[in-house]
Design a protein around this motif. Structure first.
Motif, PDB file in Angstrom:
ATOM      1  N   GLY A 104       5.478   6.407  15.490  1.00 20.34           N
ATOM      2  CA  GLY A 104       5.145   7.806  15.743  1.00 20.34           C
ATOM      3  C   GLY A 104       5.326   8.732  14.563  1.00 20.34           C
ATOM      4  N   ARG A 105       5.573   8.182  13.383  1.00 20.24           N
ATOM      5  CA  ARG A 105       5.726   9.027  12.202  1.00 20.24           C
ATOM      6  C   ARG A 105       4.367   9.613  11.832  1.00 20.24           C
ATOM      7  N   ALA A 106       4.233  10.927  11.906  1.00 21.55           N
ATOM      8  CA  ALA A 106       2.937  11.588  11.761  1.00 21.55           C
ATOM      9  C   ALA A 106       2.419  11.615  10.327  1.00 21.55           C
ATOM     10  N   ASP A 107       3.310  11.528   9.344  1.00 16.83           N
ATOM     11  CA  ASP A 107       2.871  11.627   7.948  1.00 16.83           C
ATOM     12  C   ASP A 107       2.653  10.267   7.307  1.00 16.83           C
ATOM     13  N   LEU A 108       2.587   9.215   8.128  1.00 19.30           N
ATOM     14  CA  LEU A 108       2.439   7.860   7.614  1.00 19.30           C
ATOM     15  C   LEU A 108       1.360   7.097   8.384  1.00 19.30           C
ATOM     16  N   ALA A 109       0.503   6.397   7.642  1.00 17.16           N
ATOM     17  CA  ALA A 109      -0.484   5.491   8.243  1.00 17.16           C
ATOM     18  C   ALA A 109      -0.221   4.091   7.711  1.00 17.16           C
ATOM     19  N   VAL A 110      -0.404   3.089   8.570  1.00 20.02           N
ATOM     20  CA  VAL A 110      -0.164   1.702   8.181  1.00 20.02           C
ATOM     21  C   VAL A 110      -1.433   0.898   8.434  1.00 20.02           C
ATOM     22  N   VAL A 111      -1.918   0.237   7.383  1.00 18.79           N
ATOM     23  CA  VAL A 111      -3.152  -0.543   7.457  1.00 18.79           C
ATOM     24  C   VAL A 111      -2.855  -1.951   6.960  1.00 18.79           C
ATOM     25  N   ALA A 112      -3.283  -2.960   7.729  1.00 15.29           N
ATOM     26  CA  ALA A 112      -3.083  -4.357   7.341  1.00 15.29           C
ATOM     27  C   ALA A 112      -4.445  -5.017   7.173  1.00 15.29           C
ATOM     28  N   VAL A 113      -4.747  -5.452   5.948  1.00 14.10           N
ATOM     29  CA  VAL A 113      -6.064  -6.009   5.630  1.00 14.10           C
ATOM     30  C   VAL A 113      -5.933  -7.509   5.379  1.00 14.10           C
ATOM     31  N   THR A 114      -6.644  -8.302   6.187  1.00  9.30           N
ATOM     32  CA  THR A 114      -6.590  -9.746   6.021  1.00  9.30           C
ATOM     33  C   THR A 114      -7.556 -10.216   4.940  1.00  9.30           C
ATOM     34  N   THR A 115      -7.144 -11.239   4.211  1.00  9.60           N
ATOM     35  CA  THR A 115      -7.991 -11.829   3.173  1.00  9.60           C
ATOM     36  C   THR A 115      -8.598 -13.148   3.636  1.00  9.60           C
ATOM     37  N   ASP A 116      -8.453 -13.473   4.915  1.00 13.33           N
ATOM     38  CA  ASP A 116      -8.987 -14.731   5.437  1.00 13.33           C
ATOM     39  C   ASP A 116     -10.500 -14.806   5.298  1.00 13.33           C
ATOM     40  N   ARG A 117     -10.982 -15.953   4.884  1.00 11.29           N
ATOM     41  CA  ARG A 117     -12.433 -16.169   4.809  1.00 11.29           C
ATOM     42  C   ARG A 117     -13.032 -16.334   6.199  1.00 11.29           C
ATOM     43  N   ASP A 118     -12.290 -17.013   7.076  1.00  9.81           N
ATOM     44  CA  ASP A 118     -12.765 -17.284   8.423  1.00  9.81           C
ATOM     45  C   ASP A 118     -12.294 -16.194   9.376  1.00  9.81           C
ATOM     46  N   ARG A 119     -13.175 -15.277   9.687  1.00 10.77           N
ATOM     47  CA  ARG A 119     -12.827 -14.140  10.525  1.00 10.77           C
ATOM     48  C   ARG A 119     -12.401 -14.553  11.933  1.00 10.77           C
ATOM     49  N   SER A 120     -12.894 -15.702  12.407  1.00  6.90           N
ATOM     50  CA  SER A 120     -12.579 -16.136  13.764  1.00  6.90           C
ATOM     51  C   SER A 120     -11.109 -16.486  13.955  1.00  6.90           C
ATOM     52  N   LEU A 121     -10.393 -16.697  12.861  1.00  7.07           N
ATOM     53  CA  LEU A 121      -8.975 -17.034  12.954  1.00  7.07           C
ATOM     54  C   LEU A 121      -8.099 -15.816  13.224  1.00  7.07           C
ATOM     55  N   VAL A 122      -8.625 -14.636  12.914  1.00  7.18           N
ATOM     56  CA  VAL A 122      -7.790 -13.441  12.878  1.00  7.18           C
ATOM     57  C   VAL A 122      -7.382 -12.926  14.257  1.00  7.18           C
ATOM     58  N   ALA A 123      -8.345 -12.771  15.164  1.00  7.04           N
ATOM     59  CA  ALA A 123      -8.036 -12.221  16.487  1.00  7.04           C
ATOM     60  C   ALA A 123      -6.998 -13.046  17.245  1.00  7.04           C
ATOM     61  N   PRO A 124      -7.127 -14.386  17.290  1.00  2.92           N
ATOM     62  CA  PRO A 124      -6.099 -15.181  17.957  1.00  2.92           C
ATOM     63  C   PRO A 124      -4.729 -15.059  17.297  1.00  2.92           C
TER      64      PRO A 124
END
Length: 203
Positions: A104-124
């Motif tokens: 809930g910290r209003a002055d902070l955003a957190v973004v996580a970017v995956t480098t996986d080649r196979d996108r299908s692995l990410v959601a699971p």
């Protein structure tokens, strides 16, 4: 034809070999010298980047649809984490980042970017770790981050290791980075966020 290969275990060895020049323009955070407060793990420390650069204006595809636009977060401190499903340390750090994102910290955003080649692995993978608050993005063509200076990619996000986290100041520029998993819920991390969220600290 230019090939944008995604970083994996082997390409990080190549990327790390090219870090000496970049690190010459950086310095570890030091308290009492006008720099950011110290933040470190047992193996790594937050390194301030001299001559901060703006983030690339590249839409980052988002898990679940839509896109992330890093420049749109200007006015907030942004923690941008690069990770992969094959990275054991990422499994440790991502739940911490998720809790931070949901704090809930209003002055902070957190973004996580995956480098996986196979996108299908990410959601699971995300589901298994029960990540509910993190903004998850993809970098399918290596347009946002790079492992080593190659392919003519011009970005302030150089993948010196995995995971790696970059901190953007309120003006949208990269201020520093730390490799490896870190305790982003610690008091020391909070002080680092406070430093860059304070007036004038982002430039």
């Amino acid at each position: 034809m230019t090939s944008h290969r995604r970083p994996n275990r082997r390409t990080f060895l190549v990327g790390i070999a090219g870090t000496a020049t970049s690190l010459a323009m950086s310095s570890p955070g030091r308290a009492g010298t006008g720099g950011p407060p110290p933040f470190a793990t047992a193996r790594h420390q937050f390194t301030e980047v001299r001559g901060a650069r703006p983030v690339p204006a590249v839409p980052i595809p988002r898990l679940g649809g839509g896109a992330l636009d890093l420049p749109s977060f200007r006015g907030k401190v942004v923690l941008v984490n690069f990770w992969a499903t094959w990275c054991p340390a990422c499994r440790t750090e991502l739940p911490i980042l998720d809790r931070l994102a949901g704090s809930g910290r209003a002055d902070l955003a957190v973004v996580a970017v995956t480098t996986d080649r196979d996108r299908s692995l990410v959601a699971p993978f995300v589901k298994k770790l029960k990540l509910r608050h993190l903004a998850i993005g993809f970098d399918p063509g290596g347009l946002v981050a790079r492992a080593g200076a190659r392919d003519g990619i011009d970005t302030p996000f150089a993948l010196y290791g995995m995971p790696i986290s970059f901190l953007l100041g309120v003006t949208g520029q990269v201020q520093g980075y730390i490799t490896g998993e870190a305790d982003w819920l610690s008091t020391e991390a909070g002080r680092l966020f406070d430093y860059y969220a304070s007036a004038g600290a982002g430039g």
